[in-house]
Design a protein around this motif. Sequence first.
Motif, PDB file in Angstrom:
ATOM      1  N   ALA A 132       0.627  -5.213  -1.480  1.00 38.09           N
ATOM      2  CA  ALA A 132       0.039  -4.217  -2.344  1.00 38.09           C
ATOM      3  C   ALA A 132      -0.998  -3.101  -1.657  1.00 38.09           C
ATOM      4  N   THR A 133      -1.882  -4.205  -1.178  1.00 36.04           N
ATOM      5  CA  THR A 133      -3.234  -3.517  -0.644  1.00 36.04           C
ATOM      6  C   THR A 133      -2.679  -2.586   0.346  1.00 36.04           C
ATOM      7  N   PHE A 134      -1.778  -2.649   1.112  1.00 29.18           N
ATOM      8  CA  PHE A 134      -1.507  -1.855   2.348  1.00 29.18           C
ATOM      9  C   PHE A 134      -0.985  -0.287   1.438  1.00 29.18           C
ATOM     10  N   VAL A 135      -0.067  -0.611   0.409  1.00 29.19           N
ATOM     11  CA  VAL A 135       0.499   0.539  -0.371  1.00 29.19           C
ATOM     12  C   VAL A 135      -0.787   1.242  -0.914  1.00 29.19           C
ATOM     13  N   THR A 136      -1.755   0.490  -1.454  1.00 26.32           N
ATOM     14  CA  THR A 136      -2.906   1.134  -2.196  1.00 26.32           C
ATOM     15  C   THR A 136      -3.664   2.210  -1.220  1.00 26.32           C
ATOM     16  N   PHE A 137      -3.857   1.712   0.013  1.00 28.30           N
ATOM     17  CA  PHE A 137      -4.523   2.480   1.127  1.00 28.30           C
ATOM     18  C   PHE A 137      -3.893   3.201   1.884  1.00 28.30           C
ATOM     19  N   ASP A 138      -2.429   3.498   1.980  1.00 30.89           N
ATOM     20  CA  ASP A 138      -1.901   4.114   2.826  1.00 30.89           C
ATOM     21  C   ASP A 138      -2.310   5.605   2.822  1.00 30.89           C
ATOM     22  N   PRO A 139      -2.495   5.974   4.004  1.00 28.55           N
ATOM     23  CA  PRO A 139      -3.081   7.439   4.040  1.00 28.55           C
ATOM     24  C   PRO A 139      -2.122   8.469   3.885  1.00 28.55           C
ATOM     25  N   LEU A 420       8.997   4.276   3.221  1.00 32.74           N
ATOM     26  CA  LEU A 420       9.407   2.956   3.835  1.00 32.74           C
ATOM     27  C   LEU A 420       8.026   2.236   3.956  1.00 32.74           C
ATOM     28  N   ILE A 421       7.035   2.776   3.364  1.00 30.31           N
ATOM     29  CA  ILE A 421       5.690   2.049   3.252  1.00 30.31           C
ATOM     30  C   ILE A 421       5.764   0.636   2.569  1.00 30.31           C
ATOM     31  N   PRO A 422       6.311   0.875   1.265  1.00 31.16           N
ATOM     32  CA  PRO A 422       6.598  -0.607   0.297  1.00 31.16           C
ATOM     33  C   PRO A 422       7.183  -1.698   1.280  1.00 31.16           C
ATOM     34  N   ALA A 423       8.247  -1.130   1.816  1.00 30.41           N
ATOM     35  CA  ALA A 423       9.258  -2.158   2.452  1.00 30.41           C
ATOM     36  C   ALA A 423       8.433  -2.639   3.630  1.00 30.41           C
ATOM     37  N   LEU A 424       7.761  -1.904   4.320  1.00 32.35           N
ATOM     38  CA  LEU A 424       7.080  -2.470   5.582  1.00 32.35           C
ATOM     39  C   LEU A 424       5.977  -3.446   5.067  1.00 32.35           C
TER      40      LEU A 424
END
Length: 469
Positions: A132-139, A420-424
């Motif tokens: 969830a953190t990766f998705v939160t900050f994804d550029p 693809l960001i959530p899957a990654l």
Amino acid sequence: MQLKLRAPLLKNLIKSCCPRDSTITLYILLMIAFMLRAGYAFTHLEELSVDRDFYLGIGQNVWEGHGFRIPGSNSPTAFRPPLYILIVALIQGLAGLKGLALFQCLAGVATVWATWHCGRRLKLGRGTVLAATFVTFDPILLRYTALAMTEVTFTMLVALTTLLWLRVPKSLFSTIICGIAFGITTLCRPSIWPMLPVIVVLGFLAEWISSSKTARRSSIPVRAIVVGLFAFLTVLPWGLRNYYELGHFKITTTHGGYTFLLGNNATFFEAVLHKPLGTTWGDYPVDHPLSQTNWYRDLTDQLNQQGLKSEFERDRAQYEIAFSEIQQDPTSFCQAILLRQLRLWAPIPQGPEANGLPNIVFFGLWVFYLSLYLLAVIGMFRLIRSPEELPKWVWVLAILITFSTVHSLYWSNARMRAPLIPALALLAGLAICVRQSSGKESRSNCNTAVSQELPDDKRGGSHISSANA
């Protein structure tokens, strides 16, 4: 045999970077996600007003009662999928540009929420927080919050549909709801349709590889067929509309031929493919013989000379031109596939838009995406080592395979990576949540694996009972 995290440094790193997947942690991430997106979108409203893909213009026509028509034309169109147009028409008509900005922000927050709950259903434990953190900050997701394009909405729909697929218990009703959601998702961007046959194939493979009786009873291919059936019924009105308005039954759009030809033509091969890596069409002045503007003008003249007027005729003709170009230069086509993959996964943007970015931004992008990719690869390898876990991950893996394949053939750049960001991120979460067993020993939740190596007074406790998994 459970994974032993004996190194105090690794234990402390996981504890400090990834707190337990508690409700308060989720709320904090959701607030951060909203503040980041709102701060960016509402300070870049002028970018949101730029109608790059005609969504705003067509939406305005829909709101005024003129139907799906490109601005300046009285002819009906199927050039863009209808869902985002309807969203734009309703929100912009009622609340203006600021209302649309707010919707984009909330869509990003919903993506974080869906990713979190996908992690819970996959029993990622602390890995849920990381995902969830990766998705939160994804550029990319942050950047496209301020653009009237489908990236943010489509990514939200993909994440929500993934959550519905992972629902437990897997009943016929839940599968039907997932099918309807999948159909709605295709109405935002039809490029997800090939995912269904991918799921069927992956489902057979996963259930064959897995030794779990539960996996065999899950009947993944059957569920995928049911999803496809109800997805088709969901988009049927769009296909019928195209038949009655335009004379052709089509559940996708008339945009596919153009995006296929865009990266598979002799001018692109000469102007971009055979030039130094990093060259883009946007680097050429509009009056240059190899510019995209000049190429499109020549293409339009060619289609007009053939007497092609309807969107469906021109769409079909552009596919035929692309296949002809590929047959004439198959070597360049194969090289273009590699270039499109590089563009899809490139950590940093390319072209004129990237020229003004400061070095610190480039450095941040490299760090963010290389970290995401590295952890996702580790998660993939650990999934391969746990074959009985494969059936649960079929949908997530199908997302990655489908879009990677589609954008090997069709036009590709970094923004195509958004869905693809959530899957990654979920695979990255798996990297710090390993389930291993030997013999008859059952697999345990990753929180348990970590907590067994911690002192009793430091353990976070089990979260399985509240995971709804």
